[in-house]
Design a protein around this motif. Structure first.
Motif, short mmCIF file in Angstrom:
data_model
loop_
_atom_site.label_atom_id
_atom_site.label_comp_id
_atom_site.label_asym_id
_atom_site.label_seq_id
_atom_site.Cartn_x
_atom_site.Cartn_y
_atom_site.Cartn_z
N SER A 40 0.83 -1.19 0.00
CA SER A 40 0.00 0.00 0.00
C SER A 40 0.88 1.26 0.00
N GLY A 41 0.53 2.19 -0.86
CA GLY A 41 1.23 3.46 -0.89
C GLY A 41 2.48 3.49 -1.75
N GLY A 43 2.65 3.48 -4.98
CA GLY A 43 2.50 4.25 -6.22
C GLY A 43 1.75 3.54 -7.34
N LYS A 44 1.09 2.43 -7.01
CA LYS A 44 0.43 1.63 -8.05
C LYS A 44 -0.71 2.40 -8.72
N SER A 45 -1.60 2.99 -7.90
CA SER A 45 -2.73 3.72 -8.48
C SER A 45 -2.23 4.94 -9.24
N THR A 46 -1.20 5.57 -8.70
CA THR A 46 -0.64 6.73 -9.38
C THR A 46 -0.15 6.34 -10.77
N GLN A 84 -10.18 1.57 -8.45
CA GLN A 84 -10.10 0.86 -7.17
C GLN A 84 -11.45 0.90 -6.44
N1 LIG Z 1 -3.41 13.57 -4.47
C1 LIG Z 1 -2.39 13.24 -3.67
N2 LIG Z 1 -1.80 14.17 -2.89
C2 LIG Z 1 -0.74 13.85 -2.10
N3 LIG Z 1 -0.20 12.62 -2.00
C3 LIG Z 1 -0.76 11.66 -2.77
C4 LIG Z 1 -1.88 11.91 -3.63
N4 LIG Z 1 -2.21 10.76 -4.23
C5 LIG Z 1 -1.35 9.82 -3.77
N5 LIG Z 1 -0.48 10.36 -2.89
C6 LIG Z 1 0.63 9.66 -2.21
O1 LIG Z 1 1.42 9.02 -3.22
C7 LIG Z 1 1.85 7.74 -2.79
C8 LIG Z 1 1.36 6.68 -3.76
O2 LIG Z 1 -0.05 6.59 -3.70
P1 LIG Z 1 -0.90 5.54 -4.54
O3 LIG Z 1 -2.32 5.84 -4.34
O4 LIG Z 1 -0.38 5.54 -5.93
O5 LIG Z 1 -0.49 4.17 -3.80
P2 LIG Z 1 -1.02 2.67 -4.06
O6 LIG Z 1 0.18 1.85 -4.33
O7 LIG Z 1 -2.10 2.69 -5.07
O8 LIG Z 1 -1.60 2.28 -2.63
P3 LIG Z 1 -2.88 1.36 -2.23
O9 LIG Z 1 -2.43 -0.07 -2.39
O10 LIG Z 1 -3.11 1.71 -0.80
O11 LIG Z 1 -4.02 1.71 -3.12
C9 LIG Z 1 1.31 7.57 -1.38
O12 LIG Z 1 2.34 7.95 -0.48
C10 LIG Z 1 0.16 8.55 -1.32
O13 LIG Z 1 -0.06 9.01 0.01
#
Ligand SMILES: Nc1ncnc2c1ncn2[C@@H]1O[C@H](COP(=O)(O)OP(=O)(O)OP(=O)(O)O)[C@@H](O)[C@H]1O
Ligand SMILES: [Mg+2]
Length: 353
Positions: A40-41, A43-46, A84
């Protein structure tokens, strides 16, 4: 042919305080299923949102089907995304939710109906056309969101943890259905998950990500058998890989306290971390023998986990459920030396091959 190419993609938030994507490079061939796996966190969704055009990267290029798309708005990228949280339109029925993308793209009524029916049949949604999202179970919402993506004919499907809200059984069924579905369509897919079983079972290629960086990309088996970094080795594999700290001298591994000695036959001098997967420790098997004592036993369906004391270390070994072992017992475990992984203790990089 390369269908998706990401070049030096970087994305930060909060004026650079959060680095969500850190110089990501990736090539995905047409028709392949890529799972992006990480905690989690990481950067996958990003990553998906940047590819879809919902976020702008700070730096880097995105190429889809030979076309540079990062200057283009989402609608012109020809990607279909499953979010998601599903992101269904609450005031639209199931049918309208599935059809909306085609309608916006100017498809004829007849063509829309044909495609929606076909996909709805595939996903078992025909009886639910007139319902609103609030009148659906989590699994039905999830299938509606999938159907909305599948009616399209995009260059690439982007799926963000599409199974995470399903219960274990439906999840397992949907997992193999989805895999087959995308295979039949010959679709190019980027599938985000934090679930290693999903990644390993569904994907042609797995990309393992931590802190916005891709640590390793390869076929599931390669990532499992030859992790290029200790973090990959620890993240992929249940129960978790055992790690012993020590050093190599005269082609032999010595644990920090010198109690454990393993002839690794590897030309390297200096401190290392030695990784052994639980299934590579075979009580009573063939290989280099180590003496251990059973601390306790956890059953795990068809297998069980032995927690073993090896000097001051505690190791996990995976054995068949009917293997006789009880706490306090002394036994010999065999280690196949070719299944040992060596990592640099500071950088975590793989040393052995
Ligand atoms: N709009 C935003 N503003 C500030 N920080 C952000 C924003 N979106 C994401 N982040 C940060 O960027 C990082 C990556 O976030 P992301 O959502 O891509 O993670 P993830 O791998 O999809 O996590 P998860 O498995 O929980 O969905 C995290 O540290 C998150 O807090
Ligand atoms: Mg996410």
């Amino acid at each position: 042919m390369v269908q998706v190419r990401l070049l030096n993609l970087t994305k930060t938030y909060l004026s650079g305080q959060v680095v969500a994507l850190d110089n990501v490079n990736l090539e995905l061939p047409k028709g392949q299923f890529l799972a992006v796996l990480g905690p989690s966190g990481c950067g996958k969704s990003t990553l998906l949102r940047v590819v879809a055009g919902l976020e702008r990267p700070d730096q880097g290029e995105i190429w889809i089907a030979g076309r540079r798309v990062d200057p283009l708005p989402p609608a012109r990228r020809n990607v279909a995304m499953v979010f998601q949280n599903y992101a269904l339109y609450p005031h639209f029925t199931v049918y309208q939710n599935i059809a909306i993308g085609l309608k916006l793209r100017g498809y004829s009524r007849a063509e829309i109906q044909k495609r929606v029916l076909k996909v709805a049949r595939m996903l078992g949604l025909e009886g639910l056309f007139d319902r609103y999202p609030r009148e659906l179970s989590g699994g039905q919402q999830q299938r509606t969101a999938l159907a909305r993506a599948l009616v399209r004919d995009p260059e690439v499907f982007l799926l963000d943890e599409p199974l995470s809200n399903l219960d274990a059984q439906i999840r397992e069924e949907t997992r193999s259905e989805l895999k087959r579905l995308f295979q039949d369509l010959g679709a190019t897919v980027i599938y985000v998950t934090h679930d290693q079983i999903e990644a390993l079972t569904m994907a042609d290629l797995v990309a393992v990500m931590f802190h916005g960086r891709i640590f390793q990309v390869g076929p599931p088996e390669e990532v499992y058998r030859y992790p290029t970094h200790r973090r990959v080795a620890e993240f992929v594999g249940v129960p978790r890989i055992n790690i012993l700290r020590g050093r190599i001298k005269d082609r032999t591994f010595f644990s920090e306290d010198q109690i454990v000695k393993i002839p690794v036959g590897f030309d390297y001098e200096g401190p290392v971390e030695l990784g052994v997967r639980p299934e590579s420790l075979r009580p009573g098997g063939e290989g280099f023998k180590l003496k251990a004592r059973v601390l306790w036993v956890e059953s795990w369906g068809p297998q069980k986990i032995l927690f073993l004391a090896l000097g001051p270390y505690e190791l996990r070994a995976l054995v068949a459920a009917d293997f006789p072992a009880s706490p306090g017992e002394e036994l010999e475990v065999a280690l196949r030396l070719e299944e040992v992984h060596l990592f640099h203790p500071e950088t975590g990089e793989r040393l052995s091959f």
